[in-house]
Scaffold this active site. Structure first.
Site, short mmCIF file in Angstrom:
data_model
loop_
_atom_site.label_atom_id
_atom_site.label_comp_id
_atom_site.label_asym_id
_atom_site.label_seq_id
_atom_site.Cartn_x
_atom_site.Cartn_y
_atom_site.Cartn_z
N CYS A 382 0.84 -1.20 0.00
CA CYS A 382 0.00 0.00 0.00
C CYS A 382 0.88 1.26 0.00
O CYS A 382 1.44 1.61 -1.03
CB CYS A 382 -0.97 -0.06 1.17
SG CYS A 382 -2.42 0.96 0.88
N HIS A 516 -3.68 -5.12 0.72
CA HIS A 516 -3.07 -5.68 1.94
C HIS A 516 -3.15 -7.20 1.94
O HIS A 516 -4.07 -7.78 2.53
CB HIS A 516 -3.79 -5.13 3.17
CG HIS A 516 -3.53 -3.67 3.39
ND1 HIS A 516 -2.44 -3.22 4.07
CD2 HIS A 516 -4.20 -2.57 2.97
CE1 HIS A 516 -2.44 -1.89 4.08
NE2 HIS A 516 -3.50 -1.48 3.42
N GLU A 518 -1.52 -9.26 3.57
CA GLU A 518 -1.34 -9.86 4.91
C GLU A 518 -2.68 -10.21 5.56
O GLU A 518 -2.74 -11.09 6.41
CB GLU A 518 -0.53 -8.92 5.80
CG GLU A 518 -1.23 -7.64 6.27
CD GLU A 518 -1.12 -6.46 5.29
OE1 GLU A 518 -0.91 -6.72 4.09
OE2 GLU A 518 -1.26 -5.30 5.73
N1 GLN Z 1 -2.07 6.60 3.04
C1 GLN Z 1 -2.14 5.88 1.82
C2 GLN Z 1 -3.50 5.99 1.18
O1 GLN Z 1 -4.45 6.37 1.80
C3 GLN Z 1 -1.78 4.42 2.02
C4 GLN Z 1 -2.78 3.70 2.87
C5 GLN Z 1 -2.27 2.39 3.36
O2 GLN Z 1 -1.07 2.13 3.33
N2 GLN Z 1 -3.16 1.55 3.85
O3 GLN Z 1 -3.64 5.67 0.03
#
Ligand code: GLN
Length: 544
Positions: A382, A516, A518
């Site tokens: 992310c 994600h 994970e």
């Molecule tokens: N802050 C970033 C976004 O909102 C990444 C979010 C995250 O890593 N879950 O896109």
């Protein structure tokens, strides 16, 4: 009809109630029962989505896009049953629904009260969508005696009557502290906690007693006598070497047997626990070890990266190696190259996890550069993918000011706010100044992978679905520049608009994902990306 197991905690918090619930569900599942676990959180936030990871640990995201308590992650990892929005409710959500209804006039004429309105809503939540289940386990957050949990305990009391005898039980998790000066285990806090619960009309059927020392028979008998439960139903729970050893340990202490007995059932054959014995064998007899550097922001509190930590362990299980995680605070080395190298040189692979906000971003970008230039395996999740794109743009694409609009206005928005995207229901739209709670791109979305990519061979598929939680995205206007710098867009949303995966084919292992992974990894089914990442770390460890 489903039968219910209500799980409460007493004496202190952090007794591992969630782990107990997950382990019990796994044991029942191993006996062939269909299970689902639900979590009631007594706090007033509508969901934990807006809470700091320092307050609450990680926010666990479900396929259907709910931001939930991290215990739901344990539930999924232990049972493989995908959690849903309807498996986690807070007092805040219940009150906000009731107040909305009151304003609409749904209760016209009535005084809206905790009993029956709040307790009815709690009961509805507990019993919704349970037709296809044998057991529903409901865990109540907090500790018995908290003001906030009273309506939940009252709802359990009512529900136990309504469900009828034999269809529900109460399991209470307590602490039996060891007083070293006296050399004794003390049962009094347990007695008091059970008395408190009983005074609210809920008599526990099974007591799970967390202790640091073995519980002698005499103390078990004492607890049974004072707390009004059979002696066999006083289950000692000592610390386990690994959380994945907990189901076997509880089985050894008779937890699943006693739970079935409390329902009036004499357990027949033993459960099939081969899945758990295999995992524990792999964890206790690794054939090597690797060190993974995780460069993050909340490194002081490991609950903030709960699922990530577990997914790394799962990658270790898949490769039969022990995974040592080196938590590195990105803020410690904003930009200083020699400090970056000193922190990262001992690592066989580097991971930058999800994050929000600018703090620590430069340290992460420097770490990514290190991984790229030194050919050390890199996994960006992310925010970690977004920073990998900024690193590539700056250092290979010649865009010195490359940045993210998350950090403020920029002339080179390599990463920008997503203002619209496709959902199953149609286009979702967002504006820059909108609400922060529950408005990210959340939950499962599909992605299409390039057939020649590294990731499609890792997944062994061109179609995947993964869970998301983000507000920003990599800006496709910069795709050409980034690809010329060797960073290939190998996975996109099906409409081709949102980059989901980037990779460097000329690097031993360099993958960034917008989702994600994970969250979906399980000890008995490690996520392919974590399996492959740890495999790359093992290869790297043989080089150095
Ligand atoms: N802050 C970033 C976004 O909102 C990444 C979010 C995250 O890593 N879950 O896109």
């Amino acid at each position: 009809m489903a039968r219910y197991i209500f799980i409460t905690g007493g004496v202190v918090s952090s007794l591992g109630k969630g782990l107990m619930a997950a382990s019990l569900a796994a044991l029942l599942q191993a006996r062939g029962y269909r299970v689902r676990i639900r979590k009631f959180d007594p706090y007033l936030n509508v969901d934990p989505g807006t809470m700091s990871p320092y307050q609450h640990g990680e926010v666990y995201v479900t396929d259907d896009g709910a931001e939930t308590d991290l215990d739901l992650g344990h539930y999924e990892r232990f049972t493989g049953v995908s959690a849903r929005q309807s498996d986690n409710v807070t007092s805040g959500r219940i009150y906000s629904q009731i107040i909305q209804r009151e304003r609409r006039g749904d209760y016209l004429g009535a005084t809206v009260q905790v009993i029956p309105h709040v307790t009815d809503a709690i009961k509805q939540f507990a019993t919704a969508e349970t037709d296809d289940l044998d057991f529903v386990l409901c865990e109540i957050g907090g500790t018995v005696g908290d003001i906030e949990s009273l309506p939940f305990i009252e709802a359990i009391r009512q529900l136990r009557n309504e469900l009828g005898r034999g269809n529900s039980i109460s399991v209470h998790v307590t602490l039996v502290p060891y007083i070293s000066a006296a050399g004794e285990l003390k049962t009094k806090p347990t007695q008091h906690s059970v008395r408190e619960l009983a005074s609210l009309g809920v008599q526990p059927d099974v007591l799970v007693c967390r202790a640091e020392q073995p519980l002698p028979e005499s103390e078990r008998a004492k607890i049974a006598l004072f707390c009004n439960v059979p002696k066999g139903a006083v289950i000692p729970a000592l610390d386990a070497p690994s959380i994945y050893a907990v189901p076997l340990q509880y089985h050894g202490e008779g937890l699943d047997t006693e739970v079935l007995r409390a329902f009036g059932e004499e357990p027949g054959s033993s459960p099939d626990l081969s899945r758990w014995t295999d995992i524990v064998d792999r964890l206790t007899n690794p054939e090597g070890e690797v060190t993974i550097g995780v460069v993050g922001k909340y490194v002081g509190l490991q609950d903030a990266y709960k699922s990530l930590n577990e997914a790394l362990v799962h990658g270790g299980i898949a490769n039969r190696v022990k995974v040592n995680v080196r938590w590195i605070d990105a803020e410690l080395f904003e930009g200083d190259e020699s400090e970056v190298a000193a922190a990262l040189e001992p690592c066989h692979a580097i991971l930058v996890p999800g994050a929000f906000g600018e703090r620590g971003a430069e340290g992460k970008i420097a770490s990514i550069r290190f991984a790229r230039e030194r050919n050390v395996p890199y996994f960006g999740i992310c925010f970690g993918m977004q920073m990998a794109c900024i690193e590539g743009a700056r250092n290979l694409g010649g865009i010195e000011n490359a940045s993210s609009t998350e950090f403020g206005e920029t002339s080179e928005p390599i990463v920008g706010l997503i203002t619209e995207w496709m959902t199953q229901e149609g286009v979702e739209q967002r504006e820059a100044g909108g609400d922060l709670g529950g408005t990210m791109r959340l939950g499962a979305y599909p992605a299409k992978l390039d057939g020649n990519s590294v990731v499609s061979s890792i997944y062994n598929s061109k179609d995947i679905s993964e869970r998301h939680r983000h507000r920003y995205e990599v800006n496709t206007h910069y795709r050409d520049v980034l690809e010329k710098g060797g960073l290939v867009f190998s996975g996109m949303s099906p409409d081709g608009r949102l980059p989901e995966i980037v990779e460097r084919p000329d690097h031993p292992w360099f993958i960034g994902v917008q989702f994600h992974p994970e969250l979906k990894s399980k000890p008995f089914d490690p996520h392919p990306l974590f399996r492959s990442f740890i495999e790359a770390a093992v290869r790297q460890s043989r080089l150095v």
